[in-house]
Design a protein around this motif. Sequence first.
Motif, PDB file in Angstrom:
ATOM      1  N   ASP A   1       2.267  -7.780  11.104  1.00 27.05           N
ATOM      2  CA  ASP A   1       2.196  -8.245   9.791  1.00 27.05           C
ATOM      3  C   ASP A   1       2.355  -8.858   8.386  1.00 27.05           C
ATOM      4  O   ASP A   1       1.535  -8.715   8.625  1.00 27.05           O
ATOM      5  CB  ASP A   1       3.291  -6.322   9.483  1.00 27.05           C
ATOM      6  CG  ASP A   1       2.157  -6.151   8.454  1.00 27.05           C
ATOM      7  OD1 ASP A   1       1.102  -4.982   7.564  1.00 27.05           O
ATOM      8  OD2 ASP A   1       3.143  -5.318   7.553  1.00 27.05           O
TER       9      ASP A   1
ATOM     10  N   THR B   1       0.229 -12.403   9.827  1.00 23.25           N
ATOM     11  CA  THR B   1      -1.187 -11.788   9.490  1.00 23.25           C
ATOM     12  C   THR B   1      -1.974 -11.769   7.776  1.00 23.25           C
ATOM     13  O   THR B   1      -2.755 -12.189   7.423  1.00 23.25           O
ATOM     14  CB  THR B   1      -1.820 -10.691   9.725  1.00 23.25           C
ATOM     15  OG1 THR B   1      -0.991 -10.533  11.351  1.00 23.25           O
ATOM     16  CG2 THR B   1      -3.241 -10.910   9.884  1.00 23.25           C
ATOM     17  N   ARG B   2      -0.849 -10.745   7.498  1.00 22.43           N
ATOM     18  CA  ARG B   2      -1.334 -10.800   6.135  1.00 22.43           C
ATOM     19  C   ARG B   2      -1.077 -11.675   4.357  1.00 22.43           C
ATOM     20  O   ARG B   2      -1.778 -12.530   4.493  1.00 22.43           O
ATOM     21  CB  ARG B   2      -0.337  -9.764   5.193  1.00 22.43           C
ATOM     22  CG  ARG B   2      -0.951  -8.487   5.707  1.00 22.43           C
ATOM     23  CD  ARG B   2       0.222  -7.236   5.379  1.00 22.43           C
ATOM     24  NE  ARG B   2      -0.034  -6.133   5.831  1.00 22.43           N
ATOM     25  CZ  ARG B   2      -0.435  -5.020   5.452  1.00 22.43           C
ATOM     26  NH1 ARG B   2      -0.722  -5.003   3.953  1.00 22.43           N
ATOM     27  NH2 ARG B   2      -0.095  -4.072   5.813  1.00 22.43           N
TER      28      ARG B   2
ATOM     29  N   PRO C   1       7.038  -2.549  10.310  1.00 18.48           N
ATOM     30  CA  PRO C   1       5.453  -3.327   9.652  1.00 18.48           C
ATOM     31  C   PRO C   1       4.678  -2.180   8.865  1.00 18.48           C
ATOM     32  O   PRO C   1       5.639  -0.513   8.602  1.00 18.48           O
ATOM     33  CB  PRO C   1       5.015  -3.541  10.649  1.00 18.48           C
ATOM     34  CG  PRO C   1       5.173  -1.954  11.932  1.00 18.48           C
ATOM     35  CD  PRO C   1       6.267  -1.974  11.452  1.00 18.48           C
ATOM     36  N   GLY C   2       3.970  -3.011   7.664  1.00 25.65           N
ATOM     37  CA  GLY C   2       3.177  -2.083   7.442  1.00 25.65           C
ATOM     38  C   GLY C   2       3.276  -1.763   5.070  1.00 25.65           C
ATOM     39  O   GLY C   2       2.762  -1.354   4.690  1.00 25.65           O
TER      40      GLY C   2
END
Length: 189
Positions: free
Chosen positions: A84, A87-88, A176-177
């Motif tokens: 997460d 990738t961000r 994550p998130g």
Amino acid sequence: MTTTNTQQDQRDATPEDSHAGAAPATGGYAPEHPARLNLAELAPEVYRAMVRLDAAAHQGLDPVLVELVKIRSSQINNCAFCLDMHTRDALAAGEDVARIVQLSAWRESRHFYTEKELAALELAESVTLLTEGFVPDEVFERAAAHFDPAELAHLISAIIVINSWNRIAVTCRSVPGHYTPGQFKGHNA
């Protein structure tokens, strides 16, 4: 216990919140699992040392290449938190979505990457999968052909550090998130 945060709460989250907080379980999604513990809070000296080591490891390397290596190692280690985050970060750094999507199958989609990136990904896989044997000479030599000795030392260091972060996040069950790109830059360093 699962809590529901708004998107604003997620943007305002601190690293401690990200490690110990809960993502929204709305819209029919499965409930979010809680983190097991917050390493940054419980072992702050270790956390700060890891942050410094991480920053030192990428010196002189292309930031996008570093994110690709971090994503690939995190895929292998099944680290959702690091996937997460990186990738961000890669997207925020201008990385193309297609290259990130193809990363788990980079051998079949080599045309998405430069020869230097391919050498770095191959080295990252070899270092991450040490249980399958030593890093082969030919893998090391391909990387050495694309990176000068100092860059290669930093690349190896970056791979080792992301593997350490993966093991921390998976063991602590980091959630994550909740990550915002750049959120941890310089935090507690």
